[in-house]
Design a protein around this motif. Structure first.
Motif, PDB file in Angstrom:
ATOM      1  N   ASP A 143       0.829  -1.206   0.000  1.00  0.00           N
ATOM      2  CA  ASP A 143       0.000   0.000   0.000  1.00  0.00           C
ATOM      3  C   ASP A 143       0.863   1.255   0.000  1.00  0.00           C
ATOM      4  O   ASP A 143       0.584   2.211  -0.732  1.00  0.00           O
ATOM      5  N   THR A 145       3.914   1.622  -1.150  1.00  0.00           N
ATOM      6  CA  THR A 145       4.575   1.764  -2.443  1.00  0.00           C
ATOM      7  C   THR A 145       3.597   2.268  -3.498  1.00  0.00           C
ATOM      8  O   THR A 145       3.925   3.146  -4.303  1.00  0.00           O
ATOM      9  N   ARG A 146       2.380   1.748  -3.467  1.00  0.00           N
ATOM     10  CA  ARG A 146       1.341   2.214  -4.400  1.00  0.00           C
ATOM     11  C   ARG A 146       1.062   3.703  -4.202  1.00  0.00           C
ATOM     12  O   ARG A 146       0.951   4.463  -5.165  1.00  0.00           O
ATOM     13  N   GLU A 150       1.352   6.815  -6.869  1.00  0.00           N
ATOM     14  CA  GLU A 150       0.248   7.732  -7.148  1.00  0.00           C
ATOM     15  C   GLU A 150       0.663   9.181  -6.923  1.00  0.00           C
ATOM     16  O   GLU A 150       0.331  10.056  -7.726  1.00  0.00           O
ATOM     17  N   TRP A 156       1.395   2.520 -11.242  1.00  0.00           N
ATOM     18  CA  TRP A 156       1.630   1.478 -10.251  1.00  0.00           C
ATOM     19  C   TRP A 156       1.351   0.136 -10.918  1.00  0.00           C
ATOM     20  O   TRP A 156       0.235  -0.156 -11.337  1.00  0.00           O
ATOM     21  N   GLY A 158       1.917  -2.863  -9.528  1.00  0.00           N
ATOM     22  CA  GLY A 158       1.568  -3.893  -8.564  1.00  0.00           C
ATOM     23  C   GLY A 158       2.774  -4.573  -7.970  1.00  0.00           C
ATOM     24  O   GLY A 158       3.921  -4.191  -8.202  1.00  0.00           O
TER      25      GLY A 158
END
Length: 187
Positions: A143, A145-146, A150, A156, A158
């Protein structure tokens, strides 16, 4: 973008002794064997680079000088990449300190006059390869890293997760190894 113009930067964040390939790096290397034809790749081990501690000057000085030494090498490699791949085992439900320090320096790089770091990162791809005892323990790191992707306007891509733990545990995770063969395909 043609595959020949793709450049993957793999940043390994393990703190194991140099030369010891852990589960996360083994999974990333398995995936890298299947990069799109013509794509180039560069591997940097964050533990081998000397980054100064990050000092937050956003609200006092406001800007930062161009980094020097290993920090400049890392900045240049980051900007040269079309695809940034964090190769980071889960450490205490989060990113290893080596990659966290790297990401902290993004705050400085965004404030180097004329560098336009955030704008230049927009549209690039951010990938994560990780291993842990179970997937739920990796979720906070995924989360985080995502959210970084953003914030920077990056795509992103995954997380490729595999079962880690004892050395070479990833060899028993056939699902992750199979997924690795397709991880970078078709992008």
């Amino acid at each position: 973008m043609s595959d020949s113009s793709r450049h993957f930067l793999f940043l390994t964040a393990s703190t194991r002794v140099a030369g010891v390939v852990g589960n996360t790096e083994a999974l990333a290397r398995a995936a890298a064997e299947h990069l799109p034809a013509g794509a180039s790749q560069q591997w940097l081990r964050l533990a081998d680079l000397t980054l100064p501690p990050f000092v937050d000057h956003r609200h006092d000085i406001g800007s930062y000088p161009m980094p020097e030494g290993d920090a400049r090498q890392l900045l240049d490699a980051t900007l040269a990449a079309t695809d940034l791949v964090l190769v980071a085992p889960v450490y205490w439900y989060s990113l290893p300190a080596t990659v966290k320090l790297y990401l902290d320096h993004f705050s400085a790089w965004m404030r180097v006059p004329g560098l336009d770091f955030k704008a230049r990162m927009a549209g690039r791809r951010l990938w994560l390869v990780t291993t842990s005892g179970d997937r739920s323990k990796a979720q906070p790191m995924m989360d985080s890293t995502r959210l970084c992707a953003e914030f920077l306007g990056m795509a992103w891509m995954g997380a490729l997760w595999g079962k880690g733990g004892a050395p070479e545990a990833i060899r028993a995770d056939q699902e992750a190894l199979t997924q690795a063969t397709r991880w970078f395909a078709g992008v």
